[in-house]
Design a protein around this motif. Structure first.
Motif, PDB file in Angstrom:
ATOM      1  N   ASP A 204      37.543  31.494  41.197  1.00  0.00           N
ATOM      2  CA  ASP A 204      38.266  30.253  41.508  1.00  0.00           C
ATOM      3  C   ASP A 204      38.735  30.290  42.963  1.00  0.00           C
ATOM      4  N   GLU A 205      37.982  29.638  43.820  1.00  0.00           N
ATOM      5  CA  GLU A 205      38.277  29.603  45.261  1.00  0.00           C
ATOM      6  C   GLU A 205      38.635  30.985  45.806  1.00  0.00           C
TER       7      GLU A 205
ATOM      8  N   SER B 236      39.534  24.153  38.800  1.00  0.00           N
ATOM      9  CA  SER B 236      40.238  25.336  38.303  1.00  0.00           C
ATOM     10  C   SER B 236      40.421  25.259  36.799  1.00  0.00           C
TER      11      SER B 236
HETATM   12 MG   LIG Z   1      41.867  24.813  41.950  1.00  0.00          MG
END
Ligand SMILES: [Mg+2]
Ligand SMILES: Nc1ncnc2c1ncn2[C@@H]1O[C@H](COP(=O)(O)OP(=O)(O)OP(=O)(O)O)[C@@H](O)[C@H]1O
Lengths: 257, 275
Positions: A176-177, A56
Motif C-alpha cells: 500500500d503506497e 487502501s
Molecule cells: Mg491509501
C-alpha cells in the motif's frame, strides 16, 4: 536479473486472489462498490486512482484488516475466514507492506524479520536467523541487522519491512503506497527490490503512483475512482491511451505536477 | 507589546527581552519573600527552644540510626510489595478495560474509577478493622501494602492504558498481517512498547505509593513513620525527628526519579550505541 521477463511464460493459470461483488461501507460512505478482481499466480497488479478512491481499503480487505459488508473474497479458491486461528493462518500467507513501514519499534531489524517464522510458524530459531540474514542481504540491509528501526533511513526500513514479509514465504504480497513516505532518493532503492521480486515471479498487488514501476513490471493496471473499478488495462495502454474519461482526467492531473 | 495575549501564549511562547526582565524581577522578589518567611519560622522555632541540644543530641547515637534504618527497611519492603501489587492489579483492570467484551470492559472501568476515587485511608481502615472480623488475619505488612496497592491500582491502570493507546495502530496491523493472534499481538508487540512509554509516569505513581505507606502507623507496621513516632515519644522531639523523616522521604523519591530517568533512557526504542 533480467527485467524483460516475458510474463506469458509464467504458469498463470492458478487464481491466487479473487474478489466477487465486494461491497464495503464506512457508515454512510460507500467505500467499495461491486469490486470484481482476479489475480493469477505470478501476476503483478498495480492499483491506481485519486486519493480517497478506495485503493487502501481494497488492499486491506484482502487480508481482512478491513471487513466487508457483502460479496466474497477467495484466496486460492478458499473463502477468507472471518476470524480466529484460521484467519491468522491465512494472514500469515499474505504479505503486507505499509506506507509507514510499521517495523516493530522495540525489536532489532533481525528480530523483526525472525518474529513471524519463530513465534507464528514455530520454526527453529537458528535456522530462521540464517534465512533472515540472507533475506536482509537480498534487500541490502544486512549490515543494519542489529540496529533498531528508528536508527535506519526510511528506505532501509521499508526494505527491512519487505524482508519481514518475505520471511513468511507469502503466496501474495500487498503493497500500500510503499514509497510515498520516502524521500525521492530512497524511492528507487525500494522500487528496485520490488522489481526484483516481481521478476522472480512473486504475485503482487501494488498501490502506487510510480508510473515507471507500473510500466516495467505490472501485468495490469486497475484504475479506481469513487470506490469502483473504472478501468482495467495493460500499463502501456493505460498510460498512453486510457479508455475511460476518468482515467484521462486523472492522468492529466498527475502529469501536471 | 501586543495586547490580547492569552495564558497559553504566555506559557508556550519564547519570552521577549522585556518579559524576561519581568520574570527575573518577580523571581527575585518572590525568592526574597520566601527567605524572609523561612527565617521567621526558624526564629519561632528558636524562641520555642527547638534548637536546644536535647532535641538533636540523640541523633549522635548509633542505636537511633539503627532504629531509623529498621524503619526505612520497613518502608522499602512495604513500598515494594505495594508497588508490585499495584502493578499487577492495575494491569488486570487495564486489560479488562480495553477488552472487547462489554461486561468485562464495564467492570474494568468501574473498578478503575472506584479505586481512583476512594481515599487510601478508607481502604486501610477496611483492611484493618473489617477484614479481621471476617476471620482473615493478614500479616501486618499486607494490612498496609494491600490497601495502598488497591488505592494506587486504578491510577496505574490508567497510566498503562494511556501507554497502550500511545502505540501506533500500524504496529498492531503489521503484527496481524504476519499472522499473529490478538493475544500475541498484545503480549509481544503492544504491551512491551506501552510499558516503555509510561515508565516515568509509573514511577510517579510509585512515589505516591511510598508516601501512602506512611499509613503503616495505623496498623502498627514498623515503617519509617512508625519508628519516627516512637522516637518522638521517647525523646519528646517532634520537630527534629519529623524533619529528619521528611528529608529521608525526599531522598527516597529523588532516588526513584533518578532510576526512572535511567530506565526511560535504557528502555527507549533506540539502544545505547555499543551496548
Ligand atoms: Mg491509501
Ligand atoms: N477507517 C475508516 N473509517 C471511515 N472512513 C474511512 C476509513 N478508512 C478510509 N475511509 C474513507 O474511505 C474512502 C477510501 O479510503 P482509502 O484510504 O481506501 O482511499 P485511497 O484510495 O487509499 O486514498 P489515498 O490515495 O489517499 O491513500 C475515503 O473516503 C476515506 O475517507
Amino acid at each position: 536479473m533480467n527485467s524483460e521477463v516475458n510474463v506469458t511464460e509464467k504458469d498463470s493459470d492458478k487464481t491466487i486472489v479473487e474478489l466477487k461483488h465486494v461491497e464495503k461501507y464506512y457508515g454512510e460512505l460507500h467505500a467499495l462498490k461491486d469490486i470484481n478482481l482476479q489475480v493469477k499466480k505470478g501476476e503483478v497488479v498495480v492499483l491506481i486512482g485519486p486519493s480517497g478512491s478506495g485503493k487502501s481499503t481494497l488492499c486491506r480487505t484482502i487480508n481482512r484488516l478491513e471487513s466487508i459488508n457483502s460479496g466474497e473474497i477467495l484466496i486460492e479458491g478458499k473463502k477468507l475466514p472471518e476470524g480466529g486461528a484460521e484467519l491468522a493462518g491465512l494472514r500469515a500467507e499474505i504479505g503486507m507492506v505499509f506506507q509507514s513501514f510499521n517495523l516493530f519499534a522495540h525489536k532489532s531489524i533481525l528480530d523483526n524479520v525472525c518474529m513471524g517464522p519463530v513465534d507464528v510458524l514455530h520454526r527453529p530459531k537458528e535456522e530462521v536467523k540464517k534465512e533472515a540474514m540472507e533475506l536482509l542481504k537480498r534487500v541490502g540491509v544486512d549490515s543494519q541487522a542489529q540496529k533498531m528501526p528508528a536508527q535506519l533511513s526510511g528506505g532501509q526500513q521499508q526494505r527491512a519491512a519487505i524482508a519481514r514479509s518475505l520471511a513468511m514465504h507469502p503466496k501474495v504480497m500487498l503493497f500500500d503506497e510503499p514509497t510515498s513516505a520516502l524521500d525521492p532518493e530512497m524511492i528507487q532503492e525500494v522500487l528496485d527490490v520490488m522489481i526484483e521480486l516481481a521478476n522472480e515471479g512473486m504475485t503482487m498487488i501494488v498501490v502506487t503512483h510510480e508510473m515507471n514501476f507500473a510500466r516495467r513490471v505490472a501485468n495490469r493496471v486497475v484504475f479506481m475512482a469513487d470506490g469502483a473499478i473504472v478501468e482495467e488495462n495493460t500499463p502501456e495502454e493505460f498510460f498512453t491511451a486510457p479508455k475511460s474519461e476518468r482515467a484521462k482526467e486523472f492522468l492529466e492531473s498527475i502529469n501536471r505536477h | 507589546m501586543n495586547e490580547q495575549r492569552t495564558v497559553r501564549d504566555a506559557l508556550y511562547e519564547q519570552p521577549d527581552a522585556g518579559t524576561r526582565k519581568k520574570i527575573t524581577l518577580v523571581t527575585v522578589v518572590s525568592l526574597f519573600a520566601i527567605a524572609v518567611f523561612m527565617l521567621y519560622i526558624l526564629k519561632l522555632f528558636k524562641d520555642n527552644g527547638q534548637f536546644d541540644e536535647k532535641y538533636w543530641s540523640f541523633f549522635m547515637r548509633l542505636t537511633t540510626w539503627k532504629f531509623i534504618g529498621e524503619g526505612l527497611l520497613g518502608t522499602v519492603e512495604a513500598s515494594l510489595l505495594a508497588g508490585v501489587l499495584a502493578l499487577l492489579i492495575g494491569f488486570v483492570f487495564m486489560v479488562m478495560r480495553i477488552s472487547f467484551y462489554k461486561p468485562l470492559n464495564m467492570a474494568g472501568t468501574a473498578l478503575t474509577e472506584f479505586t481512583r476515587g476512594v481515599p487510601t485511608l478508607l481502604f486501610i481502615y477496611f483492611f484493618f478493622l473489617y477484614v479481621p472480623k471476617m476471620g482473615i488475619n493478614l500479616p501486618s505488612i499486607w494490612r498496609v501494602s494491600l490497601p495502598v496497592a488497591i488505592s494506587a491500582s486504578g491510577m496505574v491502570a490508567e497510566v498503562l492504558r494511556s501507554g497502550v493507546n500511545a502505540v501506533p495502530k500500524g504496529q498492531r496491523e503489521a503484527a496481524l498481517s504476519i499472522g499473529m493472534r490478538e493475544t500475541m499481538v498484545f503480549t509481544k508487540i503492544i504491551f512491551p512498547q506501552a510499558i516503555r512509554y509510561v515508565i516515568p509516569a509509573l514511577v510517579s505513581d510509585l512515589v505516591i505509593v511510598v508516601k501512602d505507606t506512611t499509613f503503616s502507623y495505623i496498623v502498627n507496621f514498623p515503617d519509617l513513620m512508625q519508628n519516627a513516632k516512637v522516637l518522638i515519644s521517647n525523646y519528646d522531639a517532634l520537630l527534629s525527628v519529623y524533619l529528619m523523616a521528611a528529608v529521608i522521604y525526599v531522598l527516597i523519591n529523588y532516588l526513584l526519579n533518578k532510576v526512572s530517568v535511567t530506565l526511560a533512557k535504557r528502555g527507549g526504542m533506540v539502544p545505547v550505541v555499543g551496548r
